[in-house]
Design a protein around this motif. Structure first.
Motif, PDB file in Angstrom:
ATOM      1  N   GLN A  61      10.269  68.079  63.240  1.00  0.00           N
ATOM      2  CA  GLN A  61       9.033  67.824  62.223  1.00  0.00           C
ATOM      3  C   GLN A  61       8.200  69.616  63.013  1.00  0.00           C
ATOM      4  N   VAL A  62       7.861  69.768  64.254  1.00  0.00           N
ATOM      5  CA  VAL A  62       7.379  70.922  64.231  1.00  0.00           C
ATOM      6  C   VAL A  62       7.644  72.332  63.917  1.00  0.00           C
ATOM      7  N   LEU A  65       7.145  72.612  59.973  1.00  0.00           N
ATOM      8  CA  LEU A  65       6.060  72.905  59.945  1.00  0.00           C
ATOM      9  C   LEU A  65       5.660  74.757  60.037  1.00  0.00           C
ATOM     10  N   GLU A  68       6.648  77.032  57.655  1.00  0.00           N
ATOM     11  CA  GLU A  68       5.404  76.958  56.633  1.00  0.00           C
ATOM     12  C   GLU A  68       4.704  77.862  56.034  1.00  0.00           C
ATOM     13  N   GLU A  70       1.629  76.956  54.567  1.00  0.00           N
ATOM     14  CA  GLU A  70       0.289  76.047  53.823  1.00  0.00           C
ATOM     15  C   GLU A  70      -0.337  75.885  54.943  1.00  0.00           C
ATOM     16  N   PHE A  71       0.845  75.888  56.718  1.00  0.00           N
ATOM     17  CA  PHE A  71       0.225  75.673  57.808  1.00  0.00           C
ATOM     18  C   PHE A  71      -0.168  76.670  58.415  1.00  0.00           C
ATOM     19  N   PHE A 224      -5.708  69.605  57.266  1.00  0.00           N
ATOM     20  CA  PHE A 224      -4.097  69.857  57.143  1.00  0.00           C
ATOM     21  C   PHE A 224      -3.399  67.878  57.478  1.00  0.00           C
ATOM     22  N   ALA A 228      -2.199  64.480  55.725  1.00  0.00           N
ATOM     23  CA  ALA A 228      -0.413  64.068  55.581  1.00  0.00           C
ATOM     24  C   ALA A 228      -1.272  62.883  56.800  1.00  0.00           C
ATOM     25  N   GLN A 233       1.935  60.072  56.643  1.00  0.00           N
ATOM     26  CA  GLN A 233       3.554  61.126  57.134  1.00  0.00           C
ATOM     27  C   GLN A 233       2.644  61.669  57.938  1.00  0.00           C
ATOM     28  N   VAL A 236       4.371  64.235  60.376  1.00  0.00           N
ATOM     29  CA  VAL A 236       3.647  65.055  60.299  1.00  0.00           C
ATOM     30  C   VAL A 236       2.566  65.276  60.957  1.00  0.00           C
ATOM     31  N   ALA A 239       3.313  65.627  65.270  1.00  0.00           N
ATOM     32  CA  ALA A 239       3.453  66.802  64.834  1.00  0.00           C
ATOM     33  C   ALA A 239       2.582  68.185  65.151  1.00  0.00           C
ATOM     34  N   MET A 240       1.861  67.529  64.321  1.00  0.00           N
ATOM     35  CA  MET A 240       0.218  68.457  64.495  1.00  0.00           C
ATOM     36  C   MET A 240      -0.666  68.283  65.557  1.00  0.00           C
TER      37      MET A 240
END
Length: 270
Positions: A61-62, A65, A68, A70-71, A224, A228, A233, A236, A239-240
């Motif tokens: 998932q990292v 991201l 993306e 948006e990230f 963000f 999530a 999520q 996510v 991952a964040m």
């Protein structure tokens, strides 16, 4: 005549490597154990995979991201706020703290405010700042300043307050004025404490940034992440959290590398 090689050199080199091995191996081992438990625990059913996903899935998932746009937009917005807030805290905190350390009336004036403000959770002030400055960048930047200003002021104060008086007497005897003494004596002598306060401020500023973006939604990495979480999520969110942990580690690592490169005589004091 050529000098014979020192037979003891390889032995000394080997002993140095053996002595430094624990310092290199043990940190790697602790991280490896943590990541191994993170991977095995949900697979073995020790914890629910919906609550703590395996490390391999989080890393997948990292990478997703990182691809993306948006990230990166949210990360850029947070980075801008963090840089402005942290810079303002340094600009205000270092002069204020060092002057408090050398001028007693200023210390008596400001210290009660620090005593009152230090135990107050800075996240609790976010709503007040929103009322005063609105829900834009200003309130989020102010909460970053408020979060890391106090440790910077306190460390700068202790660094300046602990200077031996004879250093200042010597500077005055050579004709150095008050302003010159501040730049030539006070700041250099207080530098180890100041740099330690800045290092602590880096960690606190990231926390306060995320707290502000939790309550004030919009463009930002904290917003963000918590959006999530609201949407369930979990991958996510983890991952964040992993990305933020790496960013925090990288900032601290780069800060210490810069100190060791540009101020090598302070190594071990920061």
């Amino acid at each position: 005549m050529a000098q014979a090689p020192d037979a003891g050199t390889p032995a000394r080199l080997g002993s140095r490597l053996a002595a430094s091995a624990p310092a290199l191996v043990l940190p790697i081992l602790s991280v490896a154990i943590l990541l191994g438990l993170w991977q095995v625990a949900p697979r073995a059913g020790w914890v629910r995979a919906t609550s703590i996903p395996p490390f391999s899935e989080v890393m997948t998932q990292v990478w997703a991201l990182l691809g993306e746009p948006e990230f990166w937009t949210n990360l850029a917005g947070s980075a801008q706020r963090w840089a402005i807030g942290f810079a303002l805290a340094i600009i205000v905190g270092v002069p204020l703290g060092t002057m408090m350390g050398r001028w007693r009336p200023l210390y008596r004036l400001v210290d009660p405010l620090l005593v009152v403000g230090y135990p107050v959770p800075k996240a609790a002030l976010i709503l007040l700042f929103v009322l005063w400055w609105g829900a834009g960048n200003a309130s989020r930047i102010v909460i970053i300043v408020a979060g890391c200003l106090i440790p910077i002021v306190i460390s700068s104060y202790h660094g300046a307050h602990g200077i031996e008086p004879r250093l200042l007497w010597s500077a005055r005897g050579l004709g150095t004025g008050r302003v010159g003494s501040w730049f030539r004596v006070v700041l250099p002598a207080a530098l180890p404490q100041i740099l330690s306060g800045l290092r602590l401020g880096i960690a606190i500023s990231i926390f306060t940034l995320l707290a502000s973006e939790l309550l004030i939604r919009g463009i930002g990495i904290g917003s963000f992440m918590f959006t999530a979480l609201d949407n369930g999520q979990t991958l996510v969110v983890f991952a964040m959290a992993t990305i933020l942990a790496v960013i925090g580690f990288a900032l601290d690592f780069l800060y210490m590398r810069a100190v060791r490169r540009w101020l090598p005589w302070l190594e071990g004091d920061v």
